[in-house]
Design an enzyme around this catalytic site. Sequence first.
Site, mmCIF file in Angstrom:
data_model
loop_
_atom_site.group_PDB
_atom_site.id
_atom_site.type_symbol
_atom_site.label_atom_id
_atom_site.label_comp_id
_atom_site.label_asym_id
_atom_site.label_seq_id
_atom_site.Cartn_x
_atom_site.Cartn_y
_atom_site.Cartn_z
ATOM 1 N N GLY A 1 2.805 5.080 3.344
ATOM 2 C CA GLY A 1 3.482 4.031 2.587
ATOM 3 C C GLY A 1 4.369 4.610 1.499
ATOM 4 O O GLY A 1 5.506 4.156 1.294
ATOM 5 N N ASN B 1 1.195 3.560 -2.683
ATOM 6 C CA ASN B 1 0.947 4.514 -3.761
ATOM 7 C C ASN B 1 0.547 5.884 -3.203
ATOM 8 O O ASN B 1 0.467 6.867 -3.937
ATOM 9 C CB ASN B 1 -0.143 4.009 -4.709
ATOM 10 N N THR B 2 0.317 5.954 -1.875
ATOM 11 C CA THR B 2 -0.067 7.220 -1.264
ATOM 12 C C THR B 2 0.267 7.188 0.224
ATOM 13 O O THR B 2 0.659 6.156 0.769
ATOM 14 C CB THR B 2 -1.583 7.481 -1.457
ATOM 15 N N SER C 1 -2.477 0.934 14.925
ATOM 16 C CA SER C 1 -3.067 2.230 15.248
ATOM 17 C C SER C 1 -3.416 2.262 16.717
ATOM 18 O O SER C 1 -3.713 1.218 17.329
ATOM 19 C CB SER C 1 -4.337 2.458 14.424
ATOM 20 N N TYR D 1 -12.729 -1.828 12.735
ATOM 21 C CA TYR D 1 -11.401 -1.254 12.495
ATOM 22 C C TYR D 1 -10.502 -1.469 13.712
ATOM 23 O O TYR D 1 -9.352 -1.907 13.586
ATOM 24 C CB TYR D 1 -11.516 0.238 12.198
ATOM 25 N N GLY E 1 0.793 -1.227 0.000
ATOM 26 C CA GLY E 1 0.000 0.000 0.000
ATOM 27 C C GLY E 1 0.818 1.266 0.000
ATOM 28 O O GLY E 1 0.659 2.126 0.877
#
Length: 319
Positions: free
Chosen positions: A29, A25-26, A156, A182, A23
């Site tokens: 990461g 691409n943004t 998190s 989550y 992950g």
Amino acid sequence: MPWFSGRCTSAVKLIGKTAIITGCNTGIGKETALDFYKRGAKVIMACRNLDKGEEAKKDIENKCKDLPESGKLVLEKCDLASLNSVRDFAKKILDNEPQVNILVNNAGIMMCPKGETEDGFETQLGTNHLAHFLLTLLLLPRLRNSKPARIVTVSSKAHTRNGMKLDDLNFKVRRYNAAEAYSQSKLANVLFSKELAAKLKEHNIDGVNTYCLHPGVIKTELGRHLDETLFRGARLLIGTVFGPFLKSPELGAQTTIYCSVDEKCANETGLYYSDCVVTSPSHNGRNDEYAKKLWEISMDLVGLKDYNPFTAHDPGVKS
């Protein structure tokens, strides 16, 4: 800008090293990939969306075009909502990469509407935990033969908010709650990293260390589902109220980078970090029984019940 944000100050180079980041691409990461690339690593960008991944790859290369000793970026398809995609990616790595020195389990989704992965898992548990669990164990024989190696899993602080229903991980019985799902997936990250360290020790495997971390509250695309699962306008409101206190992706990546490369934590394993220092996870995150039971359940769910990653032969090593 937060009042305090830890930074990785290590200048260590990664020339000749191979790192995998999911992950990237943004967000954090991508910032992690940029940092490793600057240090000279071969960085394998494991992304679901190859178009966005290619954009990120080109952006990183352009930013570093005048830097000496930059590394190499390799973009590969890996959709964490599909265990088949994870297996295909792992096979490609084992077939083509003689070493894997750093694995960063970074990709994640947050508070999405109720849904299931391709394999029938609750979306957040399947993506954030089970896919990374499978990927790590499939690559573990290669990591064992690439020592010293580090496995870094991004969790998190949200893991502290709820417990874990081991008899209903996928919300088949209880009513679905996006925030609870989550939190459970992030608690699973903490327990996985803890139990992995324990099992490596049980099998007398040194030189492969595990790390889990809270990156901070960051300005990223992770909150893109909040308007659907909280209320319309939630994302804008939260961004407006808390915006001044949110970390940039660059700052948010610092603890990941610290755990991946810094010499100061080279001999630590199974611990939980925030702002580049060791901190204590929740009571549930320290529960040995939870960790062991989750491991057993996860092995079964991803189809690895009869596989021992601690003794399995690395297919890239000749007998």
